[in-house]
Write a protein that holds these residues in place. Structure first.
Motif, PDB file in Angstrom:
ATOM      1  N   UNK A   1       0.839  -1.180   0.000  1.00 17.46           N
ATOM      2  CA  UNK A   1       0.000   0.000   0.000  1.00 17.46           C
ATOM      3  C   UNK A   1       0.889   1.250   0.000  1.00 17.46           C
ATOM      4  N   UNK A   2       0.762   2.047  -1.023  1.00 10.79           N
ATOM      5  CA  UNK A   2       1.549   3.276  -1.133  1.00 10.79           C
ATOM      6  C   UNK A   2       0.946   4.335  -0.231  1.00 10.79           C
ATOM      7  N   UNK A   3       1.794   4.996   0.535  1.00 10.56           N
ATOM      8  CA  UNK A   3       1.380   6.130   1.349  1.00 10.56           C
ATOM      9  C   UNK A   3       2.098   7.370   0.866  1.00 10.56           C
ATOM     10  N   UNK A   4       1.369   8.461   0.756  1.00 10.38           N
ATOM     11  CA  UNK A   4       1.913   9.714   0.249  1.00 10.38           C
ATOM     12  C   UNK A   4       1.857  10.771   1.343  1.00 10.38           C
ATOM     13  N   UNK A   5       2.945  11.521   1.492  1.00 16.46           N
ATOM     14  CA  UNK A   5       2.997  12.578   2.497  1.00 16.46           C
ATOM     15  C   UNK A   5       3.474  13.858   1.822  1.00 16.46           C
ATOM     16  N   UNK A   6       2.621  14.883   1.852  1.00 20.65           N
ATOM     17  CA  UNK A   6       2.970  16.180   1.278  1.00 20.65           C
ATOM     18  C   UNK A   6       3.639  17.057   2.334  1.00 20.65           C
ATOM     19  N   UNK A   7       4.498  17.943   1.873  1.00 21.04           N
ATOM     20  CA  UNK A   7       5.121  18.930   2.754  1.00 21.04           C
ATOM     21  C   UNK A   7       5.478  20.153   1.933  1.00 21.04           C
ATOM     22  N   UNK A   8       5.846  21.227   2.633  1.00 17.09           N
ATOM     23  CA  UNK A   8       6.308  22.429   1.960  1.00 17.09           C
ATOM     24  C   UNK A   8       5.306  23.563   1.901  1.00 17.09           C
ATOM     25  N   UNK A   9       4.097  23.324   2.372  1.00  9.22           N
ATOM     26  CA  UNK A   9       3.116  24.398   2.384  1.00  9.22           C
ATOM     27  C   UNK A   9       3.447  25.451   3.429  1.00  9.22           C
ATOM     28  N   UNK A  22       6.102  15.653  -2.331  1.00  8.15           N
ATOM     29  CA  UNK A  22       5.218  14.510  -2.058  1.00  8.15           C
ATOM     30  C   UNK A  22       6.108  13.274  -2.012  1.00  8.15           C
ATOM     31  N   UNK A  23       6.302  12.757  -0.815  1.00  7.52           N
ATOM     32  CA  UNK A  23       7.171  11.597  -0.627  1.00  7.52           C
ATOM     33  C   UNK A  23       6.329  10.339  -0.434  1.00  7.52           C
ATOM     34  N   UNK A  24       6.772   9.279  -1.055  1.00  5.11           N
ATOM     35  CA  UNK A  24       6.029   8.025  -0.993  1.00  5.11           C
ATOM     36  C   UNK A  24       6.742   7.001  -0.137  1.00  5.11           C
ATOM     37  N   UNK A  25       5.965   6.182   0.535  1.00  6.94           N
ATOM     38  CA  UNK A  25       6.498   5.041   1.271  1.00  6.94           C
ATOM     39  C   UNK A  25       5.585   3.852   1.041  1.00  6.94           C
ATOM     40  N   UNK A  26       6.112   2.665   1.289  1.00  6.83           N
ATOM     41  CA  UNK A  26       5.313   1.463   1.118  1.00  6.83           C
ATOM     42  C   UNK A  26       5.261   0.960  -0.297  1.00  6.83           C
ATOM     43  N   UNK A  27       5.987   1.602  -1.187  1.00  7.08           N
ATOM     44  CA  UNK A  27       5.991   1.171  -2.579  1.00  7.08           C
ATOM     45  C   UNK A  27       6.698   2.200  -3.434  1.00  7.08           C
ATOM     46  N   UNK A  28       7.038   1.825  -4.652  1.00  7.63           N
ATOM     47  CA  UNK A  28       7.720   2.738  -5.544  1.00  7.63           C
ATOM     48  C   UNK A  28       6.728   3.472  -6.442  1.00  7.63           C
ATOM     49  N   UNK A  70       5.615  20.984 -12.301  1.00 12.08           N
ATOM     50  CA  UNK A  70       5.649  19.670 -11.661  1.00 12.08           C
ATOM     51  C   UNK A  70       6.892  18.930 -12.122  1.00 12.08           C
ATOM     52  N   UNK A  71       7.504  18.201 -11.212  1.00 15.59           N
ATOM     53  CA  UNK A  71       8.678  17.392 -11.546  1.00 15.59           C
ATOM     54  C   UNK A  71       8.721  16.191 -10.614  1.00 15.59           C
ATOM     55  N   UNK A  72       9.631  15.289 -10.904  1.00 17.06           N
ATOM     56  CA  UNK A  72       9.730  14.106 -10.051  1.00 17.06           C
ATOM     57  C   UNK A  72      11.167  13.604 -10.019  1.00 17.06           C
ATOM     58  N   UNK A  73      11.493  12.921  -8.928  1.00 15.41           N
ATOM     59  CA  UNK A  73      12.784  12.272  -8.768  1.00 15.41           C
ATOM     60  C   UNK A  73      12.477  10.833  -8.358  1.00 15.41           C
ATOM     61  N   UNK A  74      12.505   9.926  -9.313  1.00  7.94           N
ATOM     62  CA  UNK A  74      12.132   8.543  -9.035  1.00  7.94           C
ATOM     63  C   UNK A  74      13.114   7.874  -8.082  1.00  7.94           C
ATOM     64  N   UNK A  75      14.365   8.309  -8.103  1.00  9.39           N
ATOM     65  CA  UNK A  75      15.352   7.735  -7.186  1.00  9.39           C
ATOM     66  C   UNK A  75      15.001   8.065  -5.738  1.00  9.39           C
TER      67      UNK A  75
END
Length: 122
Positions: A1-9, A22-28, A70-75
């Motif tokens: 189960x992917x969990x997403x946590x936003x920050x920076x507001x 937006x950092x993810x845990x529990x999955x890629x 919008x951008x992303x860093x898959x690593x």
């Protein structure tokens, strides 16, 4: 189960910039299209931006085009939203979402974060 946590507001003045994460845990996230949405008080949640799994395909709402990126860093399993030239009408809770079709502004997403508040004062 992917969990997403936003920050920076935060609370900023008109014209300022913020960078949401937006950092993810529990999955890629590597294979997922990712999106950012926002919801202002009394309004429905609206699409802001989306990005494909590779980071090369993007889609933006007309209201923020040219100001947000919008951008992303898959690593790092992280998606970003750079907010520039913020205006009071950008005040909202910003949510990230995973596993949707970035090409459609109305596409459903499987996973959602809890949101981060952005408040812009005039």
């Amino acid at each position: 189960q992917v969990q997403l946590v936003e920050s920076g507001g935060g609370l900023v003045q008109a014209g300022a910039s913020l960078r949401l994460s937006c950092a993810a845990s529990g999955g890629t996230l590597i294979w997922y299209g990712m999106g950012w949405f926002r919801q202002a008080p009394g309004n429905e949640r609206e699409f802001v931006a989306a990005i494909d799994w590779s980071g090369t395909g993007t889609n933006y709402a007309d209201s923020i085009k040219g100001r947000f990126t919008i951008s992303r860093d898959n690593a790092k399993n992280t998606v970003y939203l750079q907010l520039n030239s913020l205006q009071p009408e950008d005040t909202a809770v910003y949510f990230c979402a995973a596993d949707g079709d970035y090409r459609s502004r109305s596409a459903p997403y499987r996973y959602w974060g809890q949101g981060t508040q952005v408040t812009v004062s005039s």
